[in-house]
Design an enzyme around this catalytic site. Structure first.
Site, short mmCIF file in Angstrom:
data_model
loop_
_atom_site.label_atom_id
_atom_site.label_comp_id
_atom_site.label_asym_id
_atom_site.label_seq_id
_atom_site.Cartn_x
_atom_site.Cartn_y
_atom_site.Cartn_z
CD GLU A 1 10.01 -2.65 24.33
OE1 GLU A 1 10.89 -3.04 23.89
OE2 GLU A 1 9.69 -2.40 25.47
CG HIS B 1 12.66 -1.06 27.27
ND1 HIS B 1 11.70 -1.83 27.38
CD2 HIS B 1 13.24 -0.59 28.35
CE1 HIS B 1 11.57 -1.82 28.68
NE2 HIS B 1 12.65 -1.10 29.28
CB CYS C 1 13.04 -4.21 30.83
SG CYS C 1 13.52 -3.25 31.93
#
Lengths: 79, 233
Positions: free
Chosen positions: B206, B204, B87
């Site tokens: 994560e 993302h 990002c």
């Protein structure tokens, strides 16, 4: 010494912000607006009176940070 | 896997990233401050996380890309060390010249915060070995500037060299402009550098690593990285 660096998008780079502003101007009924491109203006005070050194410093500033050469052009003006 | 997460003022995804790295590797990542000039010794992976470094002033990632720590990140990449930017981290790596191209304003002019589907283009890289080529994963995006562009020659090179690792796709993996959420060129969501050791991606992974929060499709990226370093050891 006063200086101005103007950063503009290169032609061919899509500018959705400029497009949105263009749309808003048209909806305001402002006549004759064909297109809008948005850019940035940096007013910079340079110490000293050496115009050549100031020009070089401003170009360095634009190359290193103020403009992204992949998408933007810049113009340096010393007043 | 020893990882280091670079923290800039305005970054807000560094804890999510550290948690995902810890869950996958069992090692606590080092949090490295932007004003530092060196990475911890033995760092295998450097991660530049998401957020809004310097409030996105000037251009997204532009100011962070010139921070003191970035010389150390550049040196790490220059030695062939792995670097992952997610990002805002992707934007920072582009601005730092570690990845080609630029992330422009989403074509719809809106900040997009939702899950997207990504097609994995290759599985033979340290970043994607935890997936199969052609696999579709569901992960979130949260960005206003994720529309990847580069000049035609650069795009042709990225495509020709197989450096596009992730593309926005429909849930079945087909490319469809309706699913290319930010209007990115060729639906590019993630690209590799020339050396194959620096990856930037807008979504993302994560945030999709724990079942309690829903899908776990992001695990493959971290598990793949851990495997990569295990095999190298």
């Amino acid at each position: 010494m006063k200086a101005r660096v103007t950063v503009t998008l290169k032609s061919g780079i899509l500018d959705p912000q400029g497009k949105a502003i263009e749309g808003a101007l048209k909806s305001l009924g402002i006549a004759g607006v064909a297109s809008v491109r948005q850019g940035k203006v940096f007013d910079i005070e340079i110490e000293g009176r050496d115009r050549k050194a100031a020009q070089a410093a401003l170009e360095q500033a634009a190359d290193k940070l103020l403009a992204n050469s992949l998408i933007e052009n810049y113009q340096v003006e010393l007043k | 896997m020893n990882s280091a997460v670079v923290v800039f003022p305005g970054i807000n995804r560094e804890r999510d990233m550290a948690r995902a790295l810890r869950l996958a590797s069992g090692c606590e990542p080092a949090m490295v401050w932007h004003a530092d000039t060196a990475l911890p010794g033995g760092t295998d992976l450097v991660v530049v996380p998401g957020g809004f470094s310097y409030g996105d002033y000037l251009r997204c990632g532009a100011i962070a890309a010139r921070a003191p720590i970035m010389d150390a990140v550049r040196a790490h990449a220059g030695r062939g060390g792995l670097v992952l930017g997610v990002c805002n981290g992707f934007q920072i790596l582009c601005e730092a010249g570690l990845l080609p191209g630029v992330l422009m304003r989403n074509t719809a002019m809106k900040f997009i915060c939702r899950d997207v589907y990504l097609r994995i283009e290759r599985s033979d890289t340290p970043f994607t070995r935890g997936y199969n080529a052609g696999q579709v994963i569901r992960v979130p995006v949260a960005h206003g500037e994720g529309n990847y562009i580069a000049d035609d020659a650069t795009i042709a090179r990225l495509e020709g060299e197989g450096r596009v690792l992730f593309r926005y796709a429909d849930p079945g993996g087909a490319l469809d402009p309706a699913w290319n959420v930010n209007g990115a060129t060729n639906a590019i969501a993630g690209v590799l550098n020339e050396g194959g050791n620096v990856l930037g991606l807008m979504p993302h992974p994560e945030n999709h690593v724990e079942a309690v929060l829903g899908p776990t499709d992001g695990r493959g990226l971290f598990a793949g990285l851990v495997d990569h370093f295990k095999q190298a050891a």
